[in-house]
Design a protein around this motif. Sequence first.
Motif, PDB file in Angstrom:
ATOM      1  N   GLY B 434      36.081  39.413  40.234  1.00 18.69           N
ATOM      2  CA  GLY B 434      36.215  38.094  40.847  1.00 18.69           C
ATOM      3  C   GLY B 434      35.166  37.920  41.928  1.00 18.69           C
ATOM      4  O   GLY B 434      34.540  38.889  42.357  1.00 18.69           O
ATOM      5  N   TRP B 475      40.322  37.331  39.578  1.00 18.81           N
ATOM      6  CA  TRP B 475      40.592  36.176  40.447  1.00 18.81           C
ATOM      7  C   TRP B 475      39.427  35.214  40.427  1.00 18.81           C
ATOM      8  O   TRP B 475      38.301  35.587  40.103  1.00 18.81           O
ATOM      9  N   ASN B 476      39.719  34.006  40.747  1.00 14.59           N
ATOM     10  CA  ASN B 476      38.724  32.940  40.712  1.00 14.59           C
ATOM     11  C   ASN B 476      39.088  31.853  41.694  1.00 14.59           C
ATOM     12  O   ASN B 476      40.266  31.698  42.014  1.00 14.59           O
ATOM     13  N   ARG B 477      38.074  31.082  42.090  1.00 17.17           N
ATOM     14  CA  ARG B 477      38.392  29.910  42.908  1.00 17.17           C
ATOM     15  C   ARG B 477      39.130  28.915  42.023  1.00 17.17           C
ATOM     16  O   ARG B 477      38.745  28.697  40.880  1.00 17.17           O
ATOM     17  N   PHE B 486      42.689  30.029  45.542  1.00 15.99           N
ATOM     18  CA  PHE B 486      42.199  30.925  44.502  1.00 15.99           C
ATOM     19  C   PHE B 486      43.355  31.298  43.594  1.00 15.99           C
ATOM     20  O   PHE B 486      44.525  31.250  43.995  1.00 15.99           O
TER      21      PHE B 486
END
Lengths: 151, 543
Positions: B434, B475-477, B486
Amino acid sequence: MDRVATARPEEISDTDRQQERRPQDDGRLRLHKKRAIIVEDELFVAWHIESLLQDAEVEVCAIAANGEEAIEKVNDLMPDLVIMDINLGDGMDGVEAAERIRELSDAKIVFVTANGDRKTVARVAETVPGAPVVAKPTSAAILRAAIGAPQ
Amino acid sequence: MRLPDAADNLVSAGSHASTPSSPPTQRKKPAPLRQLAATSARQDMAPDDPVKLALDTALDAVVVMGPDGAIAEWNAIAEEIFGWPRAEVAGRQLADVIIPARFRNDHYAGLTRFHATGEGPLLRKRIETTALRRGGEEFPVELSISPLVRGGETCFVGFLRDISERHQSEDLLRTEARRATLLHQLTSFAAQSASVEEALRQCLAAVCEMIGWPLGHALLPTGQEQGELVSSVWHGPPGAFAVFREISDATRFSPGVGLPGEIWQKREPVWIADVQRSGNFPRARSGHEIGIGAAFGFPIKSGDQVIAVLEFFHPAVREPDDSILLTARALGDQVGRVLERKQDLERQHDLLAELNHRVKNMLAVVVGMATQTARTAETIGAFQESFTGRVMSLSRTYSALTSSEWHRIGLGELLAGVIAPYADAPSERVSLSGPLVALAPKMAIALSIVVHELATNARKFGGLASAGGRLDIAWNRADTASGPAFELIWREFRPGVLEAPEKTRFGLRLVETSVRHELRGTAERSFEADGVRHRFVIPYPGN
């Protein structure tokens, strides 16, 4: 510890708890337990206080994580007691929230806080006169004394 | 003491009259001393007369007064300090020439009394009094009077010294000493006062007293570079200058603006003789009568930094006073050094208070962990394992936060740290991917509790429980309508799938309630054929 604690008696989530009816609304006659809202952003601390209150025969009807939520829940649930942390992260702090709650409810407010310094205590005395301030971490005896429950 | 008092108290002259020793002389024979009294001032002595020489070389003014109060002798120094040439005063009443008018009656009364009783207690003593110059100016003199009796008549020889300069330097010394004392007092007041605010109050009071101005005001900068000066404390009579104080309290001064802003920018004292005529005193243009004439102020500095600005006000117009400005400069530097130490101490005190707060809070969390763990553990061994695991995880997060000086720590770093104790060969079994998400301390602590619960469950029942299991964390925005956020996907793969175990209930309840309550996010959980999947969306303020 020589005794193993039993499992949690009830697994009511926060949301479930909000949906509970107020005692006078349920149509049945029963002894009115004191009802409390806990305003505390740390979950472990909130749950600990919840256990202590339950042991003192106080029903916890909601746990709020910040001042805005506390005001909203007091407005909805009209508790007898508000256990209030002071440092609630960003936004309004516990003293400001308590000041607003005083305007809309007669609930007894008890501060439970790690900010036990003189400045804070003086600010509480000025803003929310008469509200006891209990230091964190707290114990059953101290909390019972502060809320006026039998020891 | 004054000249007339002395005259009033002339002693009996019946005693001796000392004869000055005659200087060795190559000149004519000395005139007998008694001639002095007998000689009218109108009859000049010979130029080389030793008495005249003695008089004219004396370093003090010598004035001889006859029994009738008339001037009989008057030397060169007397001419110099009184401004009268001998010729113009000889024979005139001494009182009219050198005694201020208000003391003359006393002088004559004293003289009469002396002639009647022979009493004059102040004779042959050195006294200080006031005399009159030709131009009418009064000045301090040191005076001694000796009676001189010859042929039944008493003359009085007065030795006078102009002590104006001595008085001036004494005054100056006194002022200097007072200022030095003030500086010292202020420094120790400032050092002893409970707070910077209290020290400023002391400073204002001391300076107002020193310069005799009624109103003092301290302002503090909100920041060094682009800040403003805001009102802090006042010193002055209660209720007075109310309008001006109100206007000042409501004004914020940028660098250069108004008296405080100008002092702040120049870093040195500024004096405004008349605020109504000043081009840089906006508070005088409020349309209200402010009752202020002059203003003056100075910075309290530590090195190049202005810690505070003090300003003082007088109701009348006042021209600049160099000595006040000089003292103000010294005072500003001196007090600045003390206040800087004070501010350091206050910062230290704040840090300790903050530390106390964090420790108490952490202890409250630990007590909560202990009671909640105890409620759900079935054996003492299970309690110990869960409780220690939770405390250790919290402790590792505190260490990571301390390494980052309690700023922010990366989500990847946090995840790796919390999971490491629960994964054998983590590099093979755990994948983390991420972008950089930097978490503020409070969020980091809450999230570490969540991740710890997920990791212990994975270790006991899920992706980290047996060889061949795996854990993917990505994970990501995922900004939402209400702001930046997020998304965290926690996916466990476990060969030989099991249904969701009952024992994970408390842990999962903790995870999901924490996400909602402390992180204000959402939590979803699903059990897929090959393992559990969690999805959290967590708001991410300040990014």
